[in-house]
Design a protein around this motif. Structure first.
Motif, PDB file in Angstrom:
ATOM      1  N   PRO A 152     -63.531 131.495 -92.509  1.00 37.29           N
ATOM      2  CA  PRO A 152     -62.222 132.131 -92.690  1.00 37.29           C
ATOM      3  C   PRO A 152     -61.096 131.166 -92.357  1.00 37.29           C
ATOM      4  CG  PRO A 152     -63.230 132.873 -90.648  1.00 37.29           C
ATOM      5  CD  PRO A 152     -64.271 132.047 -91.356  1.00 37.29           C
ATOM      6  N   VAL A 153     -59.968 131.330 -93.030  1.00 37.98           N
ATOM      7  CA  VAL A 153     -58.795 130.491 -92.775  1.00 37.98           C
ATOM      8  C   VAL A 153     -57.581 131.398 -92.658  1.00 37.98           C
ATOM      9  CG1 VAL A 153     -59.729 128.485 -93.979  1.00 37.98           C
ATOM     10  CG2 VAL A 153     -58.346 130.148 -95.251  1.00 37.98           C
ATOM     11  N   ARG A 154     -56.503 130.815 -92.186  1.00 39.26           N
ATOM     12  CA  ARG A 154     -55.189 131.468 -92.192  1.00 39.26           C
ATOM     13  C   ARG A 154     -54.229 130.602 -92.991  1.00 39.26           C
ATOM     14  NH1 ARG A 154     -55.276 135.302 -87.906  1.00 39.26           N
ATOM     15  NH2 ARG A 154     -56.884 134.842 -86.350  1.00 39.26           N
TER      16      ARG A 154
ATOM     17  N   ALA B  23     -47.920 126.723 -98.395  1.00 36.03           N
ATOM     18  CA  ALA B  23     -48.679 127.236 -97.254  1.00 36.03           C
ATOM     19  C   ALA B  23     -49.540 126.124 -96.672  1.00 36.03           C
ATOM     20  CB  ALA B  23     -49.552 128.403 -97.683  1.00 36.03           C
ATOM     21  N   THR B  24     -49.459 125.964 -95.376  1.00 40.47           N
ATOM     22  CA  THR B  24     -50.365 125.059 -94.674  1.00 40.47           C
ATOM     23  C   THR B  24     -51.617 125.835 -94.313  1.00 40.47           C
ATOM     24  OG1 THR B  24     -48.501 123.812 -93.733  1.00 40.47           O
ATOM     25  CG2 THR B  24     -50.646 123.566 -92.662  1.00 40.47           C
ATOM     26  N   VAL B  25     -52.773 125.287 -94.663  1.00 42.47           N
ATOM     27  CA  VAL B  25     -54.034 125.964 -94.368  1.00 42.47           C
ATOM     28  C   VAL B  25     -54.409 125.698 -92.912  1.00 42.47           C
ATOM     29  CG1 VAL B  25     -56.460 126.209 -94.993  1.00 42.47           C
ATOM     30  CG2 VAL B  25     -54.751 125.717 -96.769  1.00 42.47           C
ATOM     31  N   LEU B  26     -54.686 126.776 -92.185  1.00 44.06           N
ATOM     32  CA  LEU B  26     -55.085 126.709 -90.787  1.00 44.06           C
ATOM     33  C   LEU B  26     -56.524 127.194 -90.638  1.00 44.06           C
ATOM     34  CD1 LEU B  26     -51.919 128.470 -89.288  1.00 44.06           C
ATOM     35  CD2 LEU B  26     -52.183 126.031 -89.824  1.00 44.06           C
ATOM     36  N   ASP B  27     -57.166 126.782 -89.567  1.00 43.69           N
ATOM     37  CA  ASP B  27     -58.499 127.327 -89.290  1.00 43.69           C
ATOM     38  C   ASP B  27     -58.355 128.698 -88.634  1.00 43.69           C
ATOM     39  OD1 ASP B  27     -57.921 126.918 -86.581  1.00 43.69           O
ATOM     40  OD2 ASP B  27     -59.136 125.109 -86.427  1.00 43.69           O
ATOM     41  N   LYS B  28     -59.460 129.321 -88.283  1.00 42.52           N
ATOM     42  CA  LYS B  28     -59.409 130.677 -87.726  1.00 42.52           C
ATOM     43  C   LYS B  28     -58.670 130.734 -86.407  1.00 42.52           C
ATOM     44  CE  LYS B  28     -64.000 130.342 -85.594  1.00 42.52           C
ATOM     45  NZ  LYS B  28     -63.549 130.399 -84.200  1.00 42.52           N
TER      46      LYS B  28
END
Length: 271
Positions: free
Chosen positions: A150-152, A204-209
């Protein structure tokens, strides 16, 4: 034809009941006449040609776009199979049926699997609001999530700024995100993301969970949201398919993307 069929079954059931009563027995008939139909939430033709209930094929009632069948009301559920062209199975699900009308709302199982599923409308819960994009995002990209991690997304608004030194416009993003999403996976999330329509540029910058920037080979990952195509009063499910990075420059075609850039524009379902 339908009226005659219905009368025939009523007479048959009545005769059976009278015969049982003459023998001093009380017998409850468990077989009842019912109708089943499927409706797409997005309104398209589903292409269903025939269906079966627990292995028995039903009678198509064309004018009502539904199927007549006799079912055993003592059963809690029945296996319902719907067939499309060339007897291809387009839906197979165990469903609770009742006498009378059974109307089931359906949608494709996923953007990658057109098989139909009976369930809650994925677009339900969004109220008409022309000032905001209301979207749900699914991620199928194996570069970003090799094992379905999953990512944010931290979503930033962008502005084109004219540089008097170079005589070019450059994209400048706000220092703080307008929002950070909940976890995004390949499953339909519960809540919609609201993004203002009035802002033309988003990244959007992709972040980890854990809400830390996701790094792939030491590079940050960005998604460019192409939402204008959704039109006015937009409510939609969009998704990122499996593909290589496909954005090299920012929207101004001058500023280089300092990482891996993916365009997020694929629409799955739209109201």
């Amino acid at each position: 034809m339908l009226k005659k069929l219905f009368i025939y079954f009523i007479v048959l059931w009545t005769g059976c009941a009278l015969y049982s009563c003459q023998k001093g027995e009380i017998v409850e008939d468990q077989r009842q006449l019912a109708r089943v139909a499927f409706k797409s939430y997005s309104g398209e033709n589903l292409g269903i040609k025939k269906i079966s209930i627990d292995g028995e094929f039903t009678n198509y009632d064309g004018p009502k776009d539904s199927y007549l069948f006799i079912f055993d009301k003592s059963k809690d559920t029945s296996v319902v199979i719907a067939f499309g062209n060339e007897d291809k199975i387009v839906l197979k699900q165990r469903l609770a049926l009742k006498s009378g009308s059974n109307i089931f709302g359906v949608y494709p199982k996923s953007p990658l699997d057109p098989t139909l599923v009976v369930g809650k409308n994925p677009l339900e819960g969004a109220q008409s609001d022309a000032t905001n994009y209301q979207i749900k995002i699914l991620n199928y990209n194996k570069i970003i999530s090799p094992n379905g991690e999953p990512v944010r997304l931290a979503i930033y608004s962008g502005t084109l700024v004219f540089d008097e030194n170079t005589f070019e416009e450059k994209m400048v993003y706000a220092k703080e995100p307008i929002l950070t999403t909940d976890l995004i996976t390949d499953q339909i999330p519960d809540n919609f993301i609201k993004i203002p329509v009035a802002i033309p540029y988003y990244r959007a910058t992709v972040l980890d969970k854990d809400s830390k920037p996701l790094l792939i080979n030491g590079q940050q990952v960005f998604l460019f949201l192409r939402l204008a195509a959704l039109g006015s009063d937009p409510i939609a499910l969009i998704y990122l398919p499996q593909k290589d990075p496909d954005v090299i420059f920012e929207d101004d075609w001058v500023t280089f993307v300092d990482g891996l850039g993916f365009e997020l524009s694929n629409v799955w379902l739209k109201k």
